[in-house]
Design an enzyme around this catalytic site. Structure first.
Site, PDB file in Angstrom:
ATOM      1  N   HIS A   1      37.756  62.870  35.580  1.00  0.00           N
ATOM      2  CA  HIS A   1      38.626  62.172  36.521  1.00  0.00           C
ATOM      3  C   HIS A   1      37.928  62.149  37.878  1.00  0.00           C
ATOM      4  CE1 HIS A   1      42.360  62.328  33.896  1.00  0.00           C
ATOM      5  NE2 HIS A   1      41.442  62.985  33.216  1.00  0.00           N
TER       6      HIS A   1
ATOM      7  N   VAL B   1      49.661  52.945  49.592  1.00  0.00           N
ATOM      8  CA  VAL B   1      50.484  53.923  50.274  1.00  0.00           C
ATOM      9  C   VAL B   1      49.562  54.899  50.983  1.00  0.00           C
ATOM     10  CG1 VAL B   1      50.558  55.397  48.213  1.00  0.00           C
ATOM     11  CG2 VAL B   1      52.386  55.592  49.910  1.00  0.00           C
TER      12      VAL B   1
ATOM     13  N   VAL C   1      41.991  43.288  56.650  1.00  0.00           N
ATOM     14  CA  VAL C   1      40.672  42.979  57.184  1.00  0.00           C
ATOM     15  C   VAL C   1      40.198  41.766  56.403  1.00  0.00           C
ATOM     16  CG1 VAL C   1      38.312  43.756  57.520  1.00  0.00           C
ATOM     17  CG2 VAL C   1      40.206  45.373  57.759  1.00  0.00           C
TER      18      VAL C   1
ATOM     19  N   HIS D   1      39.962  54.793  36.296  1.00  0.00           N
ATOM     20  CA  HIS D   1      38.808  55.453  36.903  1.00  0.00           C
ATOM     21  C   HIS D   1      37.725  54.422  37.208  1.00  0.00           C
ATOM     22  CE1 HIS D   1      40.050  59.477  34.811  1.00  0.00           C
ATOM     23  NE2 HIS D   1      40.765  59.211  35.880  1.00  0.00           N
TER      24      HIS D   1
END
Length: 619
Positions: free
Chosen positions: A597, A133, A280, A553
């Site tokens: 984070h 998104v 791509v 992560h």
């Protein structure tokens, strides 16, 4: 063209008729096929949305790609093409209301990657959430805003032999990327944050704007216990050890993402073209740099389905690869860049031998710990009652106040292992320094379903999400198909290192100690589920193997290293080693996984990359 792509193409035609933004829904719409820079934000097709607004729509690359597209197009003489999958977040309430971020996994806004079976987790496969998104993962993550310890950045400077990655040098990119704003409820934040260490960048950051019954208890416990649980006013001051109020990428009760912060202000620029719904499929070698035998890449191939004939587009200056920890190595491998034997086994003609491509994949393993609590105020009641949920959502839509203004967690802690931990007899301290933690805890006022345990039908709960932020387990991303539309193989190798096993058990014991202190008396009842009977270290480890998860992560699959080092994928300026024309800017280049984070560090490296590019080309 696939049904999914065809549906989205029709939807895009409608969107383009309602907005003046310069959006290209197909490679066939490209007016030109040469640009100064091509920003590759992802390698996948776009999903048609179930909920959307027909006004003010926007589309663009992921987190790092959004920063680069915005910063480079600031110069009107520079032509930029952003090639990206992913649809707009505009009008999709789940991407805007922070509390609803947890609902975006395994949806049309997620790449829906899965791991291979994880030996450390009883051979279970795990979902890996990556943003599909506008704004990439900054639109679907759980918003936590951590810059990382000063020690982290200084360690990167040492690893790469480049002082430009040090804490001192990177400070300006921290200040340039974000700014501290008032929480949604505008409460007094004295002793909850340190305004003087924050900047004036586009991403809005705030502490929680809807206090919970846990917040005071967490901070009181920290101040009472001290020791390994010190209270730290603002972790983003650089000492990343202690218990603190969580800062999140939220402003005015809404998510602040790479899309809303960087791209919305840039979208009308005439020198920025945005190509959506497009893969791509390959980076194309266009020659040898100055005849020295160094392969040069100035062209990409794009297509919307495996049946389409690819179209080529040229970057006069550089291809900027920002496809993420999974997409970046996949595209490199498809283009003949990577481990030589692996490429030949798939019938791919090797161009550049880089054995580290796709290797050293790391993530933070996690385990949700649940306790029943003596309360009727947790968010559990909203998850079980559609009417209450709808009322609270309506309250947020009208006022941007209430439960939905925060991600489910207002406080967090980064804790170091005990100095005398027995694991140090076998392993050196893997942290970047004494100012960084080994373990993380996030305190959540309700049952947060991070693992396989379903939401209980009755009762009220608290969740502590615990993680190991200095994992030594490493895996890989690779391909077993030459079709760019196929997902790669992803193995984070969770919990395969004895260090990680020891650390996650220590995290459980720390949580039990924390919640056994007096501020929780009368509030915390019993542990929920199998944890109740996990009284030994071995039993706790088995609990993690059965219910463990991850914090999404992912890092390290195209590591940065000194220019002359034989290991690594990019050099200190993020240029692809042994080649000309490609620069990589995303979390794949992290030389070690941050003990925090990772979204803020991604913004910071993207800001520095933009300056490196501008300096090189005198822009």
């Amino acid at each position: 063209m696939s049904t999914r792509a065809r549906n989205f193409f029709l939807f895009t035609l409608l969107v383009n008729s309602l907005t003046s933004a310069k959006i290209l829904s197909s490679p066939a719409e490209l007016v030109q096929t040469e640009y100064d820079f091509i920003v590759i934000g992802g390698v996948g097709n776009t999903a048609i949305l179930l909920r959307f607004s027909l006004t003010d729509l926007a589309w663009i690359a992921g987190t790092a790609g959004s920063v680069l597209s915005a910063r480079l197009s600031e110069n009107p003489d520079v032509k930029v093409l952003a090639v990206e999958a992913g649809a707009s977040n505009e009008g999709i309430v789940e991407t805007m209301a922070p509390f609803l971020g947890v609902s975006l996994s395994n949806t049309l806004l997620d790449w829906n990657y899965t791991t291979v079976p994880q030996e450390g987790y009883n051979n279970r496969t795990l979902s890996l959430t990556r943003g599909y998104v506008l704004g990439g993962s900054s639109t679907v993550n759980l918003l936590t805003w951590n810059r990382g310890a000063d020690d982290l950045w200084d360690s990167w400077a040492r690893i790469t032999d480049e002082p430009g990655w040090s804490r001192e040098a990177m400070e300006k990119y921290w200040l340039k990327s974000s700014r501290l704003v008032s929480p949604a409820d505008r409460h007094d934040t004295t002793n909850q944050e340190e305004p003087s260490i924050h900047g004036n960048g586009p991403v809005q950051v705030s502490v929680g704007g809807f206090p919970t019954e846990l917040d005071g208890r967490v901070l009181d416990t920290s101040k009472m216990l001290g020791g390994r649980f010190p209270y730290t006013v603002d972790l983003n001051a650089g000492h990343f050890v202690g218990v603190s109020y969580m800062q999140s990428s939220v402003g005015g009760g809404q998510r602040s993402s790479a899309a809303t912060a960087y791209l919305n202000p840039s979208q009308e620029r005439g020198n920025l073209d945005i190509l959506i719904n497009t893969h791509v499929t390959k980076l194309v070698q266009t020659g040898s740099w100055r005849g020295w035998g160094k392969p040069e890449f100035r062209v990409i191939q794009v297509a919307q389905s495996s049946e389409d004939a690819p179209i080529q587009v040229t970057a006069r200056k550089e291809i900027l690869l920002c496809a993420g920890v999974i997409g970046t190595p996949q595209l490199l491998l498809l283009s003949g860049i990577g481990p030589w034997q692996d490429l030949k086994s798939l019938g791919i003609s090797p161009i550049l031998a880089l054995s580290d491509v796709g290797q050293h994949l790391t993530d933070h393993p996690a385990i949700p710990i649940y306790y029943a609590v003596n309360s009727n105020s947790t968010f559990d009641r909203y998850l079980r009652n559609d009417t209450l949920f709808a009322e609270e959502l309506g309250h947020w839509e009208q006022t941007h106040q209430g439960l939905f203004v925060d991600s489910p967690g207002n406080t967090q802690a980064f804790i170091r292992l005990p100095n005398n931990a027995s694991i140090y007899e076998s392993f050196e301290d893997p942290s970047s320094g004494p100012g960084a933690g080994h373990l993380e805890m996030i305190f959540i006022d309700g049952f947060a379903q991070f693992g396989s345990l379903p939401q209980p039908e009755t009762g009220n709960f608290l969740t502590v999400l615990a993680g190991v932020v200095t994992p030594l387990s490493e895996g890989y991303v690779t391909i077993n198909s030459t079709n760019p539309f196929d997902h790669p193989l992803i193995d984070p190798a969770f919990l395969t290192s004895p260090f990680d096993q020891y650390a996650i058990v220590q995290a459980i014991k720390d949580i039990q100690e924390f919640l056994a202190s007096s501020p929780w008396n009368g509030f915390v009842l019993d542990a929920y589920g199998d944890l109740l009977n996990a009284t030994t270290d071995d039993a706790k480890l088995e609990y993690v193997r059965a219910y463990g998860s991850n914090i999404n992560h992912l890092a390290g699959t195209a590591r940065m290293s000194p220019r002359t080092a034989k290991w690594g994928v990019v050099d200190q300026e993020l240029l692809l080693k042994g080649a000309e024309g490609i620069r990589i800017i995303d979390a794949s280049v992290f030389p070690s996984i941050p003990e925090c984070h990772i979204q803020a560090p991604v913004y910071m490296i993207a800001e520095r990359a933009a300056d490196l590019i501008k300096d090189r080309y005198h822009l």
